[in-house]
Write a protein that holds these residues in place. Structure first.
Motif, PDB file in Angstrom:
ATOM      1  N   ALA A   9       0.812  -1.220   0.000  1.00 35.27           N
ATOM      2  CA  ALA A   9       0.000   0.000   0.000  1.00 35.27           C
ATOM      3  C   ALA A   9       0.846   1.271   0.000  1.00 35.27           C
ATOM      4  O   ALA A   9       0.310   2.377  -0.151  1.00 35.27           O
ATOM      5  N   HIS A  10       2.162   1.123   0.145  1.00 35.49           N
ATOM      6  CA  HIS A  10       3.047   2.287   0.239  1.00 35.49           C
ATOM      7  C   HIS A  10       3.302   2.868  -1.156  1.00 35.49           C
ATOM      8  O   HIS A  10       3.594   2.124  -2.098  1.00 35.49           O
ATOM      9  N   PRO A  11       3.209   4.187  -1.329  1.00 41.08           N
ATOM     10  CA  PRO A  11       3.352   4.786  -2.658  1.00 41.08           C
ATOM     11  C   PRO A  11       4.730   4.628  -3.285  1.00 41.08           C
ATOM     12  O   PRO A  11       4.854   4.689  -4.506  1.00 41.08           O
ATOM     13  N   VAL A  12       5.772   4.424  -2.484  1.00 43.37           N
ATOM     14  CA  VAL A  12       7.124   4.236  -3.016  1.00 43.37           C
ATOM     15  C   VAL A  12       7.506   2.757  -3.011  1.00 43.37           C
ATOM     16  O   VAL A  12       7.967   2.215  -4.024  1.00 43.37           O
ATOM     17  N   LYS A  13       7.298   2.080  -1.886  1.00 45.45           N
ATOM     18  CA  LYS A  13       7.746   0.693  -1.745  1.00 45.45           C
ATOM     19  C   LYS A  13       7.062  -0.263  -2.711  1.00 45.45           C
ATOM     20  O   LYS A  13       7.657  -1.260  -3.132  1.00 45.45           O
ATOM     21  N   VAL A  14       5.804   0.016  -3.061  1.00 42.74           N
ATOM     22  CA  VAL A  14       5.080  -0.900  -3.946  1.00 42.74           C
ATOM     23  C   VAL A  14       5.785  -1.047  -5.295  1.00 42.74           C
ATOM     24  O   VAL A  14       5.731  -2.108  -5.920  1.00 42.74           O
ATOM     25  N   ALA A  15       6.487  -0.002  -5.743  1.00 40.08           N
ATOM     26  CA  ALA A  15       7.174  -0.056  -7.035  1.00 40.08           C
ATOM     27  C   ALA A  15       8.347  -1.021  -7.030  1.00 40.08           C
ATOM     28  O   ALA A  15       8.847  -1.401  -8.106  1.00 40.08           O
ATOM     29  N   PHE A  16       8.795  -1.438  -5.832  1.00 42.41           N
ATOM     30  CA  PHE A  16       9.937  -2.355  -5.742  1.00 42.41           C
ATOM     31  C   PHE A  16       9.531  -3.827  -5.833  1.00 42.41           C
ATOM     32  O   PHE A  16      10.401  -4.686  -5.981  1.00 42.41           O
ATOM     33  N   PHE A  17       8.251  -4.143  -5.754  1.00 43.01           N
ATOM     34  CA  PHE A  17       7.846  -5.547  -5.860  1.00 43.01           C
ATOM     35  C   PHE A  17       8.238  -6.164  -7.203  1.00 43.01           C
ATOM     36  O   PHE A  17       8.630  -7.340  -7.250  1.00 43.01           O
ATOM     37  N   PRO A  18       8.167  -5.433  -8.314  1.00 42.61           N
ATOM     38  CA  PRO A  18       8.617  -6.029  -9.576  1.00 42.61           C
ATOM     39  C   PRO A  18      10.108  -6.332  -9.634  1.00 42.61           C
ATOM     40  O   PRO A  18      10.554  -6.983 -10.595  1.00 42.61           O
ATOM     41  N   THR A  19      10.899  -5.887  -8.644  1.00 40.09           N
ATOM     42  CA  THR A  19      12.308  -6.292  -8.648  1.00 40.09           C
ATOM     43  C   THR A  19      12.434  -7.807  -8.523  1.00 40.09           C
ATOM     44  O   THR A  19      13.434  -8.390  -8.960  1.00 40.09           O
ATOM     45  N   ILE A  20      11.412  -8.461  -7.956  1.00 43.56           N
ATOM     46  CA  ILE A  20      11.436  -9.926  -7.863  1.00 43.56           C
ATOM     47  C   ILE A  20      11.275 -10.543  -9.249  1.00 43.56           C
ATOM     48  O   ILE A  20      12.067 -11.407  -9.666  1.00 43.56           O
ATOM     49  N   SER A  21      10.250 -10.103  -9.982  1.00 45.37           N
ATOM     50  CA  SER A  21      10.031 -10.655 -11.320  1.00 45.37           C
ATOM     51  C   SER A  21      11.174 -10.295 -12.265  1.00 45.37           C
ATOM     52  O   SER A  21      11.600 -11.117 -13.090  1.00 45.37           O
ATOM     53  N   ILE A  22      11.708  -9.080 -12.133  1.00 45.68           N
ATOM     54  CA  ILE A  22      12.833  -8.678 -12.987  1.00 45.68           C
ATOM     55  C   ILE A  22      14.063  -9.537 -12.679  1.00 45.68           C
ATOM     56  O   ILE A  22      14.838  -9.868 -13.579  1.00 45.68           O
TER      57      ILE A  22
END
Length: 329
Positions: free
Chosen positions: A81-94
């Motif tokens: 739900a965090h406006p900045v941290k949520v963008a880091f979840f795709p680092t897993i798929s990448i």
């Protein structure tokens, strides 16, 4: 003093999703050295060991974050739900997608192609889900403000553009076009918003300043993917590479700002974009035969190597001192 088990549980709850940027950096470092060996016709036997180290680090981080999902779901929900941290979840798929590229270049026999295909399929499917989720959040948010916008928001777009790098040699041409098109259009839209935010609003928080390096990644990776899809160097490829090189020079011109920053996990944002422009520059040499690109790529590889080794050392020290996974980081 809290018992060790309590301390460990507390740190696990604080284990940040941004830790996976480390895997992206290590994978980019691995691929850059694979490319360098190919360009200089050297057999340093670095491909497989570096790929192995990156895979082990990824496995450890996946295990830790998986434990966090099981034991500390509210903390994971807070990151989503965090406006900045949520963008880091795709680092897993990448990370899956980059490992696919690394295994294709590791020269480890026919089995490596099967591993690459498996990693690519997992990464592609996961990245599609995460992109749909994150863009959906952006569309229907109720609490995001312009100051929340920073270059980390490019991460979902970058992942889409990474897909063709292994997707094309693995034979998934149409899927590669789909993801490339999605990523490149998202990048153009987000670039406009980020530039507006940077030019006309309050400066980016000092802890997130390393994320400015992420500006390098979309055009650099976009150039690599575009040439994979087209099979040759054309005007669009030259524009993507040249803009990526300009952004590299732009962030390098501000090196004093970055040198003054205290170390933290956001510093891993330096690594993958540097790897991307290094690989792109080696590719420009291969496509043009212009020697200047080869020596520029070599210099970038040297800088990348120093940065990654320094980040590894400082991360190891920070972990040993208990400075990672603590409140405020």
């Amino acid at each position: 003093m809290a018992p060790p088990a309590v301390v460990a549980a507390s740190r696990l709850a604080l284990f940040p999703i941004s830790f996976f940027a480390m895997v992206m950096g290590l994978a980019g470092f691995t691929i850059a050295w694979q490319k360098a060996q190919h360009v200089f016709e050297l057999d340093l036997s670095l491909g497989l060991p570096l790929t192995g180290v990156t895979t082990v680090v990824f496995g450890v981080l996946l295990g830790l974050y998986g434990a966090k999902i099981v034991l500390h779901r509210p903390a994971v929900a807070a990151e989503l739900a965090h406006p900045v941290k949520v963008a880091f979840f795709p680092t897993i798929s990448i990370s899956f997608l980059l490992l696919a590229v690394a295994f294709l270049g590791a020269d480890a026999g026919p089995g490596s192609t099967d591993v690459a295909r498996g990693a690519w399929i997992i990464g592609t499917l996961l990245h599609l889900v995460l992109t749909l989720y994150i863009v959906g959040i952006w569309m229907h948010h109720e609490h995001f403000q312009i100051q929340h916008m920073n270059p980390a928001w490019f991460i979902p777009a970058v992942g889409n553009v990474v897909v063709p790098v292994a997707g094309v040699p693995l034979g998934y041409i149409e899927l590669s076009w789909f993801f490339f098109s999605t990523g490149i259009v998202l990048w153009i839209v987000l670039l406009t918003i980020v530039m507006y935010r940077v030019f006309f609003h309050t400066p980016i928080d000092a802890r997130l300043l390393p994320s400015l390096f992420i500006l390098i990644a979309p055009p650099a990776v976009g150039f690599i993917s575009w040439t994979r899809l087209q099979g040759e160097l054309d005007g669009t490829g030259r524009i993507l590479y040249s803009f990526g090189l300009f952004v590299t020079l732009l962030v390098f011109s501000q090196v004093k700002r970055f040198a003054r920053l205290p170390f933290g996990l956001p510093a891993w944002a330096y690594s993958f974009p540097l790897a991307a422009i290094t690989i792109a520059t080696f590719l420009m040499f291969e496509l043009t035969g212009v020697d200047a690109y080869r020596w520029l790529a070599t210099a970038l590889l040297g800088i990348l190597s120093i940065v990654v080794l320094t980040l590894l050392a400082r991360t190891a020290v920070a972990v040993a001192r208990g400075q990672i996974c603590v409140p405020g980081h």
